[in-house]
Design an enzyme around this catalytic site. Structure first.
Site, PDB file in Angstrom:
ATOM      1  N   LEU A 150      41.719  39.547  47.676  1.00 42.63           N
ATOM      2  CA  LEU A 150      42.620  39.573  46.518  1.00 42.63           C
ATOM      3  C   LEU A 150      42.385  39.059  45.220  1.00 42.63           C
ATOM      4  CD1 LEU A 150      45.360  38.004  48.728  1.00 42.63           C
ATOM      5  CD2 LEU A 150      45.362  40.255  48.071  1.00 42.63           C
ATOM      6  N   ASP A 151      42.399  39.256  44.037  1.00 45.44           N
ATOM      7  CA  ASP A 151      42.163  38.825  42.758  1.00 45.44           C
ATOM      8  C   ASP A 151      42.344  37.132  42.910  1.00 45.44           C
ATOM      9  OD1 ASP A 151      41.593  41.099  42.002  1.00 45.44           O
ATOM     10  OD2 ASP A 151      43.574  41.170  40.825  1.00 45.44           O
ATOM     11  N   LYS A 152      41.995  36.651  42.297  1.00 40.82           N
ATOM     12  CA  LYS A 152      42.012  35.111  42.196  1.00 40.82           C
ATOM     13  C   LYS A 152      43.297  34.622  41.938  1.00 40.82           C
ATOM     14  CE  LYS A 152      40.795  30.904  39.087  1.00 40.82           C
ATOM     15  NZ  LYS A 152      40.235  30.710  37.929  1.00 40.82           N
TER      16      LYS A 152
END
Length: 335
Positions: A150-152
């Protein structure tokens, strides 16, 4: 350009670099990328933001700073950090754990695995401390057990493999994208505007943006990418909407780029929705304040389903909206 450097098999290793600007009003990051092709743009940007660049004796931390012809730019490149991540005592929101896998509800702001600019403080560092040596080694030393990311600044559900057998099975399921099995991934997102159709599919190939390598763009030559979108409710008098996005593929920034591509970028997405910042001024004060406080794209991995790699049981997990997105939703509904 002068260097104090060692050239080795791992590439350019420099204690310091000095170069003189030769192009009028060129961005600092582009100047460095053009003159120092051995270093990636992401690495150069991280060095700038870390205060490792000086112009005329002044520390520069803005990658977009315009450099004048004749300016002397000094760059310090620290020695590479140890690529082997270490365990760190970072709290984990564990939704499920057994001998084969662990399901985490990742908070926004937590990077999944170490990389340039984020060698510590990642989910991998937390997992190493929690699981010890039981994580799968298939992903390599920097990504032990990591099956998907998942993106940050995206919150929500993520599964990690604790054994090589589990890793192989889960990887195969993610590669199949749920076509023949129970894999399910659904995201709650808050987007600008209200799409004209209640449900629709975005089928648009994605690749690196040639003009900005840190971004993804719709490009016919890219990899297939398919997102199924359902509009759940209009919000703020039609200024925004809550949507559910279900992935048929799993490309980097897929939902964010696809929604921007159809004219409905995500609220709070500074990368792909910057052109919609003026719309925030049209929101009532409570909604505008909630959006300002969010500080990230309004995206949450709410549902994750898969077949257990050992038992064969179909497992399905749901994560409620985190507090920041719940506040935003409430404020938008009241607008």
């Amino acid at each position: 350009m002068t260097r104090t450097a060692d050239e080795g098999a791992e590439g350019l290793r420099m204690d310091g670099v000095e170069l003189q600007a030769d192009t009028p009003r060129e961005r600092l990051d582009r100047l460095l990328a053009r003159r120092l092709p051995d270093l990636s743009r992401s690495r150069l940007k991280a060095l700038i933001e870390a205060g490792q660049v000086r112009i005329g004796g002044r520390t520069m931390t803005d990658a977009a700073h315009r450099v004048n012809v004749g300016d002397v730019v000094a760059l310090v490149v620290p020695e590479p950090e140890d690529p082997t991540p270490q365990g760190e005592d970072i709290p984990l929101a564990i939704v499920h754990e057994d001998e084969a896998l662990i399901v985490i509800d990742k908070p926004a702001g937590l990077v999944v695995h170490p990389a340039a600019g984020n060698w510590t403080g990642t989910l991998v560092n937390a997992l190493i401390a929690h699981c010890g040596d039981s994580l799968s080694g298939i992903g390599g030393v920097r990504r032990p057990g990591i099956v998907h990311r998942l993106d940050k600044d995206t919150s929500g559900l993520l599964v990690v493999a604790k054994t090589d057998r589990a890793h192989a099975s889960l990887s195969a399921q993610f590669a199949d994208h749920g076509r023949t099995g129970p894999l399910e991934r659904a995201y709650v997102a808050f987007a600008w505007g209200v799409p004209a159709r209640a449900s629709f599919t975005i089928d648009a190939a994605l690749d690196r943006d040639p003009r900005a390598r840190e971004k993804i763009a719709v490009r016919p030559s890219g990899r297939d990418a398919v997102t199924h979108v359902t509009v759940e409710e209009p919000l703020a008098g039609g200024l925004a909407s809550r949507v559910t996005c279900r992935l048929e593929t799993g490309r980097t920034h897929q939902i964010r780029v696809h929604m921007a591509h159809v004219g409905h970028p995500l609220l709070g997405d500074a990368t792909y929705g910057s052109g919609f910042r003026t719309k925030a001024a049209k929101l009532p004060a409570p909604a505008r304040e909630a959006l300002d406080a969010l500080g990230r794209q309004a995206l949450h991995a709410a549902i994750l389903g898969f077949e257990h790699p050992i038992t064969g049981q179909t497992m399905r997990f749901e994560s409620p909206l985190p507090a920041d997105l719940a506040r935003l939703a409430e404020a938008l509904r009241g607008a």
